[in-house]
Scaffold this active site. Structure first.
Site, PDB file in Angstrom:
ATOM      1  CG  HIS A 110     -29.963   0.471 -26.382  1.00 33.42           C
ATOM      2  ND1 HIS A 110     -29.842  -0.894 -26.381  1.00 33.42           N
ATOM      3  CD2 HIS A 110     -31.173   0.749 -25.837  1.00 33.42           C
ATOM      4  CE1 HIS A 110     -30.918  -1.416 -25.817  1.00 33.42           C
ATOM      5  NE2 HIS A 110     -31.748  -0.451 -25.477  1.00 33.42           N
ATOM      6  CD  GLU A 137     -38.256  -4.872 -22.601  1.00 32.74           C
ATOM      7  OE1 GLU A 137     -37.877  -4.211 -23.578  1.00 32.74           O
ATOM      8  OE2 GLU A 137     -37.853  -4.629 -21.450  1.00 32.74           O
ATOM      9  CG  ASP A 150     -35.212  -5.653 -25.761  1.00 29.88           C
ATOM     10  OD1 ASP A 150     -34.237  -6.129 -26.366  1.00 29.88           O
ATOM     11  OD2 ASP A 150     -35.116  -4.767 -24.900  1.00 29.88           O
ATOM     12  CB  CYS A 182     -42.320   2.905 -24.776  1.00 30.62           C
ATOM     13  SG  CYS A 182     -41.776   1.397 -23.959  1.00 30.62           S
TER      14      CYS A 182
HETATM   15  C1  PEP Z   1     -37.947  -1.808 -26.194  1.00 27.54           C
HETATM   16  O1  PEP Z   1     -37.296  -2.847 -26.015  1.00 27.54           O
HETATM   17  O2  PEP Z   1     -38.802  -1.670 -27.092  1.00 27.54           O
HETATM   18  C2  PEP Z   1     -37.711  -0.633 -25.332  1.00 27.54           C
HETATM   19  C3  PEP Z   1     -38.478   0.427 -25.410  1.00 27.54           C
HETATM   20  O3  PEP Z   1     -36.657  -0.679 -24.472  1.00 27.54           O
HETATM   21  P1  PEP Z   1     -35.119  -0.509 -24.922  1.00 27.54           P
HETATM   22  O4  PEP Z   1     -35.126  -0.046 -26.343  1.00 27.54           O
HETATM   23  O5  PEP Z   1     -34.492   0.444 -23.998  1.00 27.54           O
HETATM   24  O6  PEP Z   1     -34.577  -1.904 -24.782  1.00 27.54           O
HETATM   25 MG    MG Z   2     -36.160  -3.159 -24.202  1.00 25.83          MG
END
Ligand code: PEP
Ligand code: MG
Length: 584
Positions: free
Chosen positions: A191, A438, A462, A509
């Site tokens: 993150h 995910e 994820d 995303c």
């Molecule tokens: C993902 O897991 O691809 C996602 C977009 O969510 P995050 O990166 O916030 O876990």
């Molecule tokens: Mg995620």
């Protein structure tokens, strides 16, 4: 000259002094020497850190009692007791004044020592030892924040160099004062990488140990496109990068022409929806400026991670943030993801389980946490509903694993909606409810969801982590965390196919979509909607314009026959070079 190779996170080049060194890694703080004349200023930093840690703990105790229950509130009393114990501060001060070490090292050393001694006494004290370590993290967090604040007060933007940077610390960096980020440790799926993209500063993570080789006068180049750090470059290399910087600026200027329209089109005229991923409300402005089709993912957990004095955000804080985003997007759709807390996204010093979790990525996180903490979840849903009259909002639940989880979340939502209706508070009655895809379980049973949900969004970050059983933020297993993995491609394909059969919109995303070379492959798999960091939107629009759908389909067919991520990567990269060839 020395060159260090890490992972590329956000493109661009920065050249400058490595003067802002911060270290957000606990338990291993480097021993920094200070002059006798600096003792008083280190004491003042400690005063401020103890004061803010105490304020944050009191705020947390109040919020946790209100929203999670008395039992959780009481957890904070133990921390406050230790924090206010004069002998702790005396030991830290003694180290600073007698050994002439920096405040971070003194806090780290003292609290580690206390915890070790306690552990040595009896197994029953293990929990108390963990309290001490939590407190250490909190104090280090405050001290780090003061270092960041110090350098951000200067006029010149600086390269932020760190051993390790937590997402919550990265989120506090001011992009106008940060010319690049480079860390010794870190991985593409973390993150921290996501926050760095949000800040839109060139970033290379996980370049390996380099801090011991630097001081305030070291000249460095951070190459975010290639994930490199270069220390003390030769005049030739410096000149080469100065040219690179020029060409990067020229590319940015060229791409501006694509900002006028919210529609991206392939060469044969097929419309592709490109939306923005945001972590902070202020980013919605950036989305609008680059002609994003909307906000495809608003990671609302950052409201919890960036609270100035700790504590949990209340309904009003949520509401103000969502209203700001909805209004800024001027009617373009905004997908608000309910808080995806837990694992690596925990507000500093806050926990949601009485015991530390042995396996946080497989533990109490995301929608599981929402369903366990009804008051917190309801406060957020009420705020989203109230903000829905200011724009076009959808709600998305993270890390959904079974259809029952989705249905439970929807029940809470319906209940909150009825409550608002009864109270005569206006809201949009037709808010679409969707899920992040995910977890492999969600992909395999997607047909179960397809009847109930209004839309899907594939979270490749994820999904890849859980499909490959590989921690997305752990560089030592990064060779398995490959966006082009055949396993991931199959899961994406299955999701798009099922969504199409049931006529449900599907987007993507995760960070895979932010990599321009992968976009033709994703279009070839049938995707027509993507959501990426706002700073990447114009690049992606340009990529779409370079390909026809039939070329994308051909590329995807070939990729699906391949047995390794390396082969797929080679295929898409070569194709990119041949067809697009633009220096992004
Ligand atoms: C993902 O897991 O691809 C996602 C977009 O969510 P995050 O990166 O916030 O876990
Ligand atoms: Mg995620």
């Amino acid at each position: 000259m020395k060159i260090y190779q890490g992972v590329p996170v956000y493109p661009g080049v920065a050249i400058g002094k490595l003067s802002a060194v911060v270290d957000d890694r606990v338990g291993v703080q480097k021993r920094g020497s200070i002059d006798p004349g600096q003792v008083d200023s280190e004491f003042s930093r400690l005063d401020a850190a103890f004061q803010s840690a105490g304020d944050a703990l009191r705020a947390n105790r109040e919020d946790a009692t209100k929203q999670l229950g008395e039992e959780f509130g009481r957890l904070y009393d133990a921390y406050l007791l230790i924090l206010n114990d004069p002998s702790l501060r005396a030991s830290v001060d003694k180290l600073v004044s007698e050994e002439l070490v920096n405040a971070e090292y003194a806090v780290d050393f003292t609290l580690n020592g206390y915890a070790e001694r306690l552990r040595g006494l009896d197994a029953r004290y293990a929990e108390r030892a963990n309290d001490l370590l939590d407190l250490r993290d909190r104090l280090l967090h405050e001290l780090l924040a003061s270092r960041v604040a110090d350098y951000q007060a200067s006029d010149e933007p600086t390269i932020v160099a760190a051993s390790f940077l937590k997402p919550s610390a990265a989120a506090k960096l001011d992009p106008d004062k940060t010319s690049a980020i480079v860390t010794e440790n870190g991985a593409i799926g973390s993150h921290t990488a996501i926050v760095a993209s949000a800040l839109r500063v060139p970033t290379a993570l996980g370049v390996g140990p380099f801090l011991s080789e630097t001081d305030d006068s070291t000249v460095a180049i951070v190459d975010g496109k290639l994930g490199k750090l270069i220390l003390d470059p030769t005049p030739d290399v410096l000149a080469q990068y100065e040219r690179e910087l020029e060409s990067y600026r020229a590319t940015e200027a060229r791409l501006q022409a694509l900002a006028n329209s919210t529609v991206a089109k392939t060469r044969d005229g097929v419309e592709i929806e490109i939306k923005g991923n945001i972590e902070f409300p202020s980013e919605s402005k950036a989305c609008r400026e680059v002609g994003a089709a909307g906000v495809g993912l608003y990671r609302t957990e950052f409201l919890y991670l960036t609270r100035p004095n700790g504590g949990l955000p209340d309904e009003e804080t949520h509401f103000r943030a969502y209203k700001e985003v909805a209004e800024a997007m001027e009617g373009r759709p905004v997908t608000i993801r309910t808080f995806d807390l837990g694992a690596d996204k925990l507000p500093p010093g806050l926990r949601f389980s009485a015991e530390p979790e042995p396996n946080p990525f497989l533990g109490l996180r995301s929608v599981r946490l929402s369903l366990r903490n009804g008051d917190m979840f309801r406060a957020q849903l009420r705020a989203i509903l109230r903000a829905s009259v200011y724009g076009k909002i959808s709600i998305m639940f993270p890390l959904v694993t079974t259809i029952m989880e989705f249905r439970k979340a929807r029940m809470v939502y319906n209940d909150v909606r009825d409550e608002l209706a009864e109270a005569g508070i206006p809201f949009d009655p037709d808010i679409p409810l969707g899920i992040m895809v995910e977890t492999p379980a969600a992909v395999v049973t997607l047909e179960h969801f397809a009847r109930d949900v209004d839309f899907f969004s594939i979270g490749t970050n994820d999904l890849l982590q859980y499909a490959m059983a590989t921690d997305r933020a752990n560089p030592s297993v990064a060779e398995l965390y490959e966006q082009e993995s055949p396993a991931l491609l199959r899961m994406i394909k299955k999701t798009i196919d099922v969504a199409d059969v049931y006529g449900k919109p599907v987007s993507l995303c995760g960070q895979m979509g932010g990599c321009p070379e992968n976009v033709p492959l994703l279009l070839g798999l049938g995707l027509r909607s993507l959501s990426v960091a706002p700073g990447l939107i114009l690049r992606l629009k340009e990529v779409c314009g370079n390909y026809s759908i039939s070329e994308c389909v051909e590329l995807a067919k070939r990729a699906m026959l391949m047995e390794s991520a390396a082969e797929v990567r080679m295929l898409v990269r070569n194709d990119w070079k041949e067809r697009a060839g633009t220096g992004y």
